[in-house]
Design a protein around this motif. Structure first.
Motif: not given
Length: 764
Positions: A494-511
């Motif tokens: 999920i490396l790419n998925a996590v970076l995708t989320m971070l770049a779209r402003g998701v700070n709390d990945i687990l939430a």
DNA sequence: GAGCACTGC
């Protein structure tokens, strides 16, 4: 007391790699368990709701800001009359008022429509003239000032595959009667996939791939140009569609300030009825049945012919034997055609190896066939087959007295439809790729399929007439299968998925809301890896470099290599682009050599491409030779047994990456093709490999005293895959791009490196 | 001595 508690919490919130300590504060806060128990609508309540008089307009959900509606004349329900009769015959046609009524009141519609219901083409056509689908001028807060922007007007329809997006757009543009052309012309229907965009002026219905919509969200997080998003084929559960569902849920349930208060309508479409978890996911936590996030469910029957399912009475000891017996039974007992048309056979097998072996057995049997019986022609069908060979499986046979037998992988379950099929043989297995985050390794192994996959396979027999499906397993085995496949997000890196989320402003990945959240450990591993790549800092915040990395349509390690290659120290961006284009273009640009003749002819020509530095420099040489070729490039590929399709794809990727790198100021405009071929020098090759180590330092192995390779990360024994030019060779150290367990641990796309380079790449 | 299937301004 309080103090020690605090320290404990702190300890739990950091991870260490080497001497680095990364704070996970903000990431690893557990999601509060507030699963709603109400608000998941049942089919009964759905019916009840429909009988109520529909309530007018959606204005009650709008924010207090003034909504300026730009009134455009409603487009007449035109369209090509020749398609109209066909559309009217679709099962969905009579439900169009229901669908419109539901979406006037509710934000989310979950629509189960079986194959042939027409949902992908019809639902957007039912909706695009709705009041709520008009473009509106609204005021939103942007950077502290109030600005007027327009919101809505377009319906997006997402598809998991490019071909689906483009063919559906063509079909619907014919149905509505407007041309599907480029931006400069007018038309109601458009599409947007990688390397191919046709969005006419005035487009109201836009088909696009899931990845493309995610890409658009980088610029437009509130999806302001859309009034509705239709997510088609959600049951396939790609990583992209799972992320998309999360972002859509946030938009639906969150405040709509970013959209000036205009709600976003969402239609979730699935071909399988197993949508309980999806329903639960989209249902509002407060159980609201109207407005903000309220969900309705509708099921449309398909237009399939009946398929008789035949299980084996006992478990079969030998799949290939059972397959052959079943084919013999069908061929000798069942007619070659009937009033519906041909009656060909489609068999699902796990992989290429089983397909080729079965093909030999069937042909051997067919050679001794009673001359009074119809003949048999066997076609293999799998992804790595050259496109022409794939097409043969779709063509009708020239002789009327021959039965077609297609032996296919999962490619025939979703991606392609083989015409003429009335008998399906299902071996019950498929090869599944799984990721083990702890080992940093993938596996590709044959596994039992799910019930929904088995149903999907059987359905392939009933597209053109009544059919039969022979399952090479017992009814009990079928009953024991899981309902559906594990979603990709739970079995992939999920490396790419996590970076995708971070770049779209998701700070709390687990939430972040996900239908199936991955294990916290997978998230931690991905965050650690992103930190090693420099995409996030030690506080877990996305870095400048991380933001640059998401700009590229490649996974984070490749993006890191591109950024390294642009630095003066490495200065090899053009070469690195060529290599990344080749390795991300498909399974492999090199076709495997089969017969002895092929071996010697193609091998001779391939020799001049092979480089002793390993596969990466070999790919580079291949791309450089290919692009320096002035004459027939297709012939050039065929002579060397190179996959023409993948090579063309590689060229597209190369062009796209070059364009992005120029735009990002990483290089000047590159020289135009064809350039004369000059072999890359050993010094330059070293710089290229060192640049790759900036992304792949953890994917390295050192030669042990017993001449086995031991991975530097995890200390596993790994073998060089036979497809590598370095297969069978012993070098001090190797770097590889892929690490897959099949028969054993294999390193693929391998290069020779020095152990000092690895240390250097890890240290800097 | 070996290769399920997709996707990405």
């Amino acid at each position: 007391m309080a103090r020690s508690k605090k320290r404990k919490a702190e300890e739990g919130d950091v991870i260490r790699i080497g001497d680095k300590v990364i704070s996970l504060e903000g990431y690893l806060t557990k999601k509060p368990k507030t699963q709603s128990t109400i608000g998941s609508p049942t089919a009964n309540s759905a019916k009840g709701d429909l009988r109520k008089p529909h309530q007018s307009s959606t204005s009650q959900h709008l924010s207090p800001e003034r909504v300026l509606t730009t009134f455009k004349p409603c487009l007449p329900p035109s369209g090509d009359p020749q398609y109209f009769a066909v559309r009217q015959a679709l099962p969905l046609w009579t439900r169009q008022d229901d669908i419109r009524r539901i979406l006037r009141r509710k934000d989310v519609l979950i629509l189960v429509g079986e194959t042939g219901s027409g949902k992908s083409t019809q639902v957007p056509q039912f909706l695009y003239q709705e009041q709520w689908c008009r473009k509106k001028k609204v005021k939103v807060e942007l950077d502290g000032t109030t600005q007027e922007v327009s919101v809505g007007g377009v319906i997006a329809v997402t598809q998991p595959r490019r071909v689906a997006a483009t063919t559906l757009a063509h079909r619907v543009s014919r149905e509505v009667g407007t041309p599907l052309s480029s931006h400069s012309f007018n038309g109601l229907v458009g599409y947007s996939v990688r390397f191919d965009h046709r969005v006419p002026r005035g487009t109201k219905i836009k088909y696009l791939t899931e990845g493309m919509l995610l890409q658009e969200m980088l610029r437009d997080p509130h999806l302001r140009q859309y009034s509705a998003i239709i997510v088609d084929e959600i049951h396939e559960r790609s990583v992209d569609v799972d992320l998309l569902a999360g972002f859509l849920k946030q938009i639906i349930c969150g405040d709509k300030a970013g959209r000036g208060g205009v709600p976003l309508k969402v239609v979730i479409m699935s071909a399988t009825a197993n949508v309980e978890s999806i329903k639960r996911f989209f249902s509002p936590e407060d159980g609201a049945t109207e407005g903000n996030g309220s969900v309705e469910y509708l099921r449309i029957e398909g237009r399939q012919f009946p398929v008789e399912i035949i299980h084996t009475p006992k478990p079969v000891p030998d799949i290939e034997e059972a397959l052959l017996e079943t084919i013999i039974k069908i061929h000798t007992e069942e007619a070659l055609s009937d009033k519906y048309g041909r009656k060909d056979i489609l068999a699902f097998l796990p992989g290429q190896e089983q397909i080729e072996s079965a093909k030999d057995r069937i042909e051997e049997w067919a050679s001794g066939l009673d001359p009074n019986l119809p003949k048999i022609k066997v076609f293999p069908l799998f992804g790595q087959l050259p496109i022409e060979a794939q097409h043969q499986a779709f063509q009708p046979l020239p002789s009327g007295f021959t039965r077609k037998i297609v032996l296919a992988t999962n490619i025939a379950e979703t991606s392609v439809t083989v015409p003429g099929v009335r008998y399906v043989i299902d071996c019950g297995k498929a090869k599944i790729k799984e990721y083990r985050p702890r080992l940093g390794m993938e596996s590709l192994l044959p596994k039992g399929i799910s019930k929904s996959s088995a149903i999907q396979r059987a359905g392939r027999a009933g597209r053109e007439g009544p059919g039969k499906c022979f399952r090479l397993y017992t009814k009990e085995t079928y009953e024991s299968l899981p309902e559906s496949d594990l979603p990709e997000i739970l079995r992939t890196d999920i490396l790419n998925a996590v970076l995708t989320m971070l770049a779209r402003g998701v700070n709390d990945i687990l939430a972040f809301p996900l239908m199936d959240p991955p294990e916290a450990e997978s998230v931690e591993k991905a965050l650690l890896h992103l930190n090693v790549l420099g995409a996030i800092d030690d506080n877990g915040i996305i870095t400048q470099m991380g933001r640059k990395m998401v700009m590229f349509p490649v996974t984070p390690p490749y993006a890191r290599v591109l950024l390294a290659a642009a630095e003066p120290e490495y200065d090899c961006l053009l070469e690195v682009i060529d290599i990344i284009a080749c390795v991300t273009a498909g399974e492999d640009i090199y076709l495997q050599l089969r017969s002895e003749d092929e071996e010697s002819e193609a091998m001779q020509l391939r020799k001049e491409l092979y480089r002793r530095e390993g596969d990466l420099i070999t790919y580079l040489t291949t791309m450089q030779r290919y692009t320096s070729e002035n004459a027939d490039r297709t012939k050039w590929c065929k002579d060397r047994k190179i996959n023409v399709r993948n090579m063309k794809q590689a060229l597209n990727i190369r062009k796209q990456l070059r364009g992005l790198c120029v735009k990002e100021g990483m290089m000047e405009d590159p020289p135009k093709d064809p350039q004369p071929f000059t072999p890359v020098s050993p010094e330059q090759a070293e710089k290229i490999l060192k640049a790759f180590l900036k992304g792949f330092a953890l994917k390295t192995a050192i030669l042990a005293p017993d001449y086995s390779y031991v991975t530097s990360h995890g200390k596993h024994v790994v073998a060089i895959h036979p497809s590598s030019v370095l297969h069978g060779q012993k070098k001090e150290a190797i770097m590889y791009l892929d690490y897959v367990y099949t028969q054993k641990n294999y390193a693929k796309k391998v290069s020779v490196v020095q152990s000092s380079w690895i240390a250097e790449a890890l240290g800097a």
